[in-house]
Design an enzyme around this catalytic site. Structure first.
Site, mmCIF file in Angstrom:
data_model
loop_
_atom_site.group_PDB
_atom_site.id
_atom_site.type_symbol
_atom_site.label_atom_id
_atom_site.label_comp_id
_atom_site.label_asym_id
_atom_site.label_seq_id
_atom_site.Cartn_x
_atom_site.Cartn_y
_atom_site.Cartn_z
ATOM 1 C CE LYS A 262 30.982 52.550 16.293
ATOM 2 N NZ LYS A 262 32.212 51.818 16.586
ATOM 3 C CG HIS B 102 36.250 60.389 20.946
ATOM 4 N ND1 HIS B 102 35.210 59.596 20.528
ATOM 5 C CD2 HIS B 102 37.340 59.597 20.978
ATOM 6 C CE1 HIS B 102 35.661 58.372 20.315
ATOM 7 N NE2 HIS B 102 36.945 58.349 20.578
ATOM 8 C CG HIS C 165 31.620 59.642 22.373
ATOM 9 N ND1 HIS C 165 32.387 59.717 23.511
ATOM 10 C CD2 HIS C 165 32.065 58.574 21.671
ATOM 11 C CE1 HIS C 165 33.245 58.721 23.508
ATOM 12 N NE2 HIS C 165 33.077 58.021 22.412
HETATM 13 N N1 ARG Z 1 40.042 55.237 18.464
HETATM 14 C C1 ARG Z 1 40.233 54.874 19.840
HETATM 15 C C2 ARG Z 1 38.943 55.093 20.617
HETATM 16 O O1 ARG Z 1 38.130 55.875 20.229
HETATM 17 C C3 ARG Z 1 41.331 55.657 20.507
HETATM 18 C C4 ARG Z 1 42.690 55.492 19.896
HETATM 19 C C5 ARG Z 1 43.794 55.854 20.843
HETATM 20 N N2 ARG Z 1 45.099 55.747 20.254
HETATM 21 C C6 ARG Z 1 45.720 54.615 19.982
HETATM 22 N N3 ARG Z 1 46.917 54.677 19.439
HETATM 23 N N4 ARG Z 1 45.228 53.450 20.270
HETATM 24 O O2 ARG Z 1 38.772 54.514 21.671
#
Ligand code: ARG
Length: 563
Positions: free
Chosen positions: A122, A128, A125
């Site tokens: 993905k 992030h 964005h």
């Molecule tokens: N990949 C997730 C997202 O984009 C965030 C991950 C955050 N860290 C975790 N340990 N859950 O929403």
């Protein structure tokens, strides 16, 4: 100074601990009320006297202290006026040290910071972008406070979506196309999968099968998955390079896939697993939370299971004193559930050590952004747009500047970072180019411009540094003193920002220093005949320049020497 005054008071006042006094000592709102004020209200009971009378009496005890010029009793407060010259000399000394602002509070302790963590295949964005910028600043702040920091990019690189991608890739894409278009192609086929699956639900089963194959270690499935991940990482790393950001670990969700079995077994052993409609959950009703889903009907694990494994792994591996998770606030419930489940497993540290650090949304109103089609906004495009806009400004204002490209990059990226960090995390961030890129407002470019101005003053005077042996009297005017006071706050600012996990405290501080410096610059001539005056003022420019640089560095912003 503060601690010296606390010690003085502790000697004279009965019934209060040093820590009480520290908490009570205030910085008065107006300079006429002194540099520190001690309220005597709490003493009234013990002394059986009115606070103002206590202040009057206590005042006499501080008559002969060398670093205090006077003490006044005023409305129940003891107001301390610090001797200016002593203050100036002292702050010049501490602010000249290389590590000004650093403390040892974190020494021997490790903090894990989980941030950025985009979802593979993905696009990266704007949301992030926020976790990346905030997480990096929290890393810099903790590093300054003496912690060992483990920067973790918990990539979203496992889950049923990869089954869908494999099906979609095989049906509607090719090696060449993915290589050419990168993430954009992966996004395209992912969207296509959902459109097609509406008409043909069997695709969903196929996707589930492919993900099951991945979980069982099927070579073909894993090769495609790894390739998608590599393609994605190339794009993410372009963003990290633009931001000048790195990580100590890219262990994402896939890293924990095998550890999930142990977690499930442990939950079962501890009688925490409950069957619910074929799935396995941990019931959290008692804690007013929805149940935490651990395993789906088909036996596959999910996001939360991998986070449970990750938290336990990190505790074992890094023995952290805190583990921070920087994500949007919509994941609040998810983290509350994960932390609660670990606590219920009997790990008491889970009550306090893992911390969710949420932030607000990004609103793009008024930010005319070029999209690559599909109305998707890439962080990389925003950064590049900021850089280009700054380049245009440089072409108009200072076309002969050396290293135009480098400067535009530092300032454009700095502007975006600063805009993100200038308010409390939880506040939404808006993109208004005129505001973000303004060289006069409370912005990154303004702070960087002030830094470059200080650098240019030193360059014109032909000095790089000035020793500490200066005439402090020269800096006792209103403007120099105001600037020195701002500078002296730096260590406290770093500590507060670390305690509250709020980079905005540093961002606001940087602006306060820049404003105080510009007032000083406009009111006190620096390059004068009188060597004594010149040397003292140049010294003040030096320490201001250093503190601006350190402050901006804590935000993740670089400073060009010329602008
Ligand atoms: N990949 C997730 C997202 O984009 C965030 C991950 C955050 N860290 C975790 N340990 N859950 O929403």
């Amino acid at each position: 100074m503060k601690s010296k005054i606390v010690d003085l008071i502790a000697k004279e006042v009965e019934g209060l601990e040093v820590s009480d006094i520290e908490g009570l000592l205030e910085i008065p709102p107006k300079p006429e009320l002194g540099d520190f004020a001690f309220p005597c209200f709490r003493l009234a009971k013990a002394y059986r006297k009115a606070p103002q009378m206590i202040a009057e009496e206590l005042k006499e005890k501080f008559n002969n202290v060398d670093f205090i010029s006077k003490v006044e009793a005023n409305g129940g407060y003891l107001n301390f006026f610090v001797d200016k010259i002593t203050f100036i000399k002292q702050i010049i000394d501490v602010a000249s040290k290389e590590d000004f602002g650093s403390t040892k509070e974190g020494s021997g302790k490790c903090v894990c910071i989980d941030y950025s963590s985009p979802n593979v295949a993905k696009n990266f964005h704007v949301g992030h972008l926020r976790t990346t910028i905030i997480g990096n600043s929290l890393y810099k702040i903790h590093d300054k406070l003496g912690y060992k920091v483990e920067r973790i990019n918990h990539l979203g690189d496992w889950g049923t979506q990869f089954g869908k991608l494999i099906v979609a890739y095989k049906a509607w894409s090719s090696k060449e196309q993915v290589e050419k278009e990168g993430i954009a192609e992966l996004l395209r086929i992912y969207v296509k999968f959902h459109e097609e699956a509406e008409k043909n639900p069997e695709l969903e089963d196929e996707a589930r099968e492919w993900f099951a194959k991945m979980e069982q270690g099927n070579e073909e499935a894993l090769a495609i998955w790894q390739w998608f991940k590599d393609i994605s990482l190339i794009e993410y790393k372009r963003v990290y390079d633009l931001l000048g950001i790195g990580f100590d670990s890219y262990n994402g969700e896939s890293f924990y896939r095998d550890m999930c079995h142990d977690v499930v077994a442990e939950l079962k052993d501890k009688n925490l697993l409950v069957e619910s409609e074929g799935a396995k959950i941990v019931d959290l009703e008692e804690y007013n939370m929805a149940p935490c889903l651990i395993m789906k009907k088909d036996g596959s694990t999910i996001y939360a299971t991998r986070d449970l494994a990750a938290l336990l792994y990190r505790k074992r591996t890094y023995d952290f004193s805190k583990c921070l998770y920087v994500t949007g606030q919509e994941q609040k419930l998810h983290f509350s559930q994960v932390f609660k489940v670990v606590e219920l497993m009997g790990y008491d540290w889970a009550k306090t050590e893992p911390v969710h650090v949420p932030y607000g949304l990004v609103s793009l109103e008024g930010a005319k952004l070029s999209t690559r089609g599909g109305n998707i906004i890439y962080a990389e495009d925003i950064l590049n747009e900021a850089i280009n806009k700054i380049k245009e400004v440089i072409e108009v204002k200072n076309p002969d500047l050396e290293d135009k490209e480098e400067v535009a990059k530092k300032v454009g990226v700095g502007a975006i970072i600063f805009n993100d960090l200038y308010n409390q995390r939880i506040k939404d961030v808006s993109f208004k180019w005129e505001k973000i890129l303004n060289f006069d407002g409370e912005t990154g470019p303004y702070a960087q411009y002030t830094y470059a101005r200080a650098a240019s003053v030193l360059r014109r005077a032909g000095v790089e540094s000035v020793d500490n042996d200066i005439d402090a009297e020269v800096l006792s005017d209103e403007f120099s003193l105001a600037l020195l006071k701002e500078i002296s706050r730096f260590p406290q600012v770093v500590t507060d920002a670390g305690e509250r996990l709020e980079p905005y405290i540093v961002a606001r501080y940087v602006i306060a220093v820049a404003q105080a410096f510009n007032k000083f610059y406009n009111n006190c001539q620096i390059n004068v005949e009188d060597e004594k005056v010149k040397k003292a003022r140049l010294k003040l420019v030096c320490i201001t320049k250093n503190v601006l640089k350190s402050g901006l560095d804590l935000l993740g912003i670089q400073c060009p020497e010329r602008m």
